[in-house]
Design a protein around this motif. Structure first.
Motif: not given
Length: 406
Positions: A166-177
């Motif tokens: 989720g860190t820059y530059p892959a801002n849109e990534d997220c591990l979990i719901d």
């Protein structure tokens, strides 16, 4: 030359100089090549220096003493000259503690879930033990507790993400719901770029307190300052610095109906604040041609794709004033990207003053129809709502006042 600094391999992303300057002293950023690390440390050019990746472990063999906490955690992020000795400390733990305390969550007897298995996860585990957590579970990609069996930990009360996802530059990534964890009382991030990760925004949507990576960065700085100057850590100073950095660095993102004045007001607002102005529609035109032609030749779906890509790029940056297209809010992805580094300002205007010139979706008497569909989205998304009914200067000053209140 300052007496104190941060060393690392690449520091163009770092806010550390800004943070320490705001605490009242000069502070340098020094990029050090791996082959030069030993000579830098042993040169004793600085009275003290903070250490970031990839040198938090590598610096340890050159030190004369290492604090008990730093030994337990296996990493050093502060080196001080004390007499004729170089002494290593770990202030990340105190920064993480400050961030936790800002949430108001008590870990005693609670189940704490830690995402990640690297060095930062050891800091989180150390803190959870200090705060007498009832159970501490570390989640990794492999092993007994992993991302495939998160359902086993639905009773977790607090979650700390120590991964870089989720860190820059892959801002849109997220591990979990986070919906997997109905008992959550709070969430903690170590990432400070973006200011709000996708994980943090999930927590905010549930009205959960969130400790941010910026909180942790500033927190460790006030404890480093104690070593630098002997001044007792002042958490009020840290609170002030966090607020000032957000006020200075967050984008101001304007949303609202077509022809409500976002571009005109945005340019004037940027000039007033000394910021760069960006218009998402103008960026689309630069890359893909005139908007009516895109609608006519490629359709709305392709236009919306271009719009989302432009906004994804713009909203990763800081200190911008951004005017968005009227329909940008209808995609959740766009709203999340606007919010990650920004304050969202809904600019309103009397419907009778709106025009459809050059706006494909507004033409044919459809402005009211669009307004009825979009108004609830604008209202829900907005951090601030300002009416653009007077002069441009009046509207700009209204925005400045309202944003300053946040």
């Amino acid at each position: 030359m300052a007496d104190y600094c941060l060393i690392g391999k690449r520091l163009d992303y770092s806010y550390s100089k800004v943070v320490h300057n705001k605490l009242g002293y000069d502070y340098d950023l020094i990029e050090v090549k791996e082959e030069d690390l030993a000579s830098f440390v042993l040169s004793r050019r600085y009275k003290g220096f903070n250490v970031t990746i990839p040198y938090k472990k590598a610096v340890m063999p050159y030190l004369d003493e290492i604090s008990e906490e730093a030994q337990a955690l296996g990493v050093v992020n502060l080196v001080m000259q004390e007499g004729d000795k170089l002494v290593g400390y770990n202030m990340d733990i105190r920064g993480m503690e400050y961030a936790l305390d800002r949430t108001g969550v008590c870990l005693k007897g609670k189940k704490v879930l830690i995402l990640g298995s690297g060095n930062t996860s050891l800091t989180a585990e150390y803190l959870a033990k200090e705060r007498q957590a009832g159970e501490i579970i570390k989640i990794s990609r492999v092993g007994e507790n992993n991302y495939e069996n998160l359902h086993l930990h639905a009773d977790a009360s607090y979650l700390i993400n120590t991964t870089p996802v989720g860190t820059y530059p892959a801002n849109e990534d997220c591990l979990i719901d986070l919906s997997l964890f109905p008992a959550l009382e709070g969430v903690q991030e170590v990432i400070y770029n973006p200011f709000k990760t996708r994980l943090a925004m999930q927590a905010e949507a549930r009205k959960l307190p969130v400790a941010t990576g910026l909180d942790m960065l500033v927190g460790q700085a006030i404890y480093s300052e104690e070593k630098f100057s002997g001044k007792a850590p002042n958490r009020a100073d840290a609170d002030r610095v966090v607020k000032e950095i957000l006020a200075e660095e967050r984008n101001i993102v304007l949303i609202g109906m077509p022809s409500c004045g976002k571009s005109t007001v945005g340019r004037a607002l940027a000039a007033r604040l000394g910021r760069e102005f960006k218009d998402s529609d103008e960026e689309i035109v630069k890359a893909h041609g005139e908007i009516p032609a895109i609608f006519a030749n490629e359709g709305e779906e392709n236009f919306r794709f271009y719009e989302s890509e432009v906004l994804s790029d713009l909203t990763k940056k800081h200190r911008l004033v951004i005017a968005t297209g009227g329909g940008a809010v209808e995609k959740q992805r766009n709203l999340l990207n606007m919010r990650q580094n920004g304050v969202i300002v809904y600019l309103t205007r009397d419907l009778n003053r709106l025009t459809d010139e050059g706006r494909p979706l507004s033409q044919g008497g459809k402005i009211q129809e669009l307004y009825l569909r979009r108004a609830p989205i604008y209202q829900k998304a907005a951090d601030v709502t300002v009416a653009n009914e007077g002069s441009i200067a009046q509207t700009v000053e209204s925005i400045v006042r309202e944003v300053e209140k946040l």
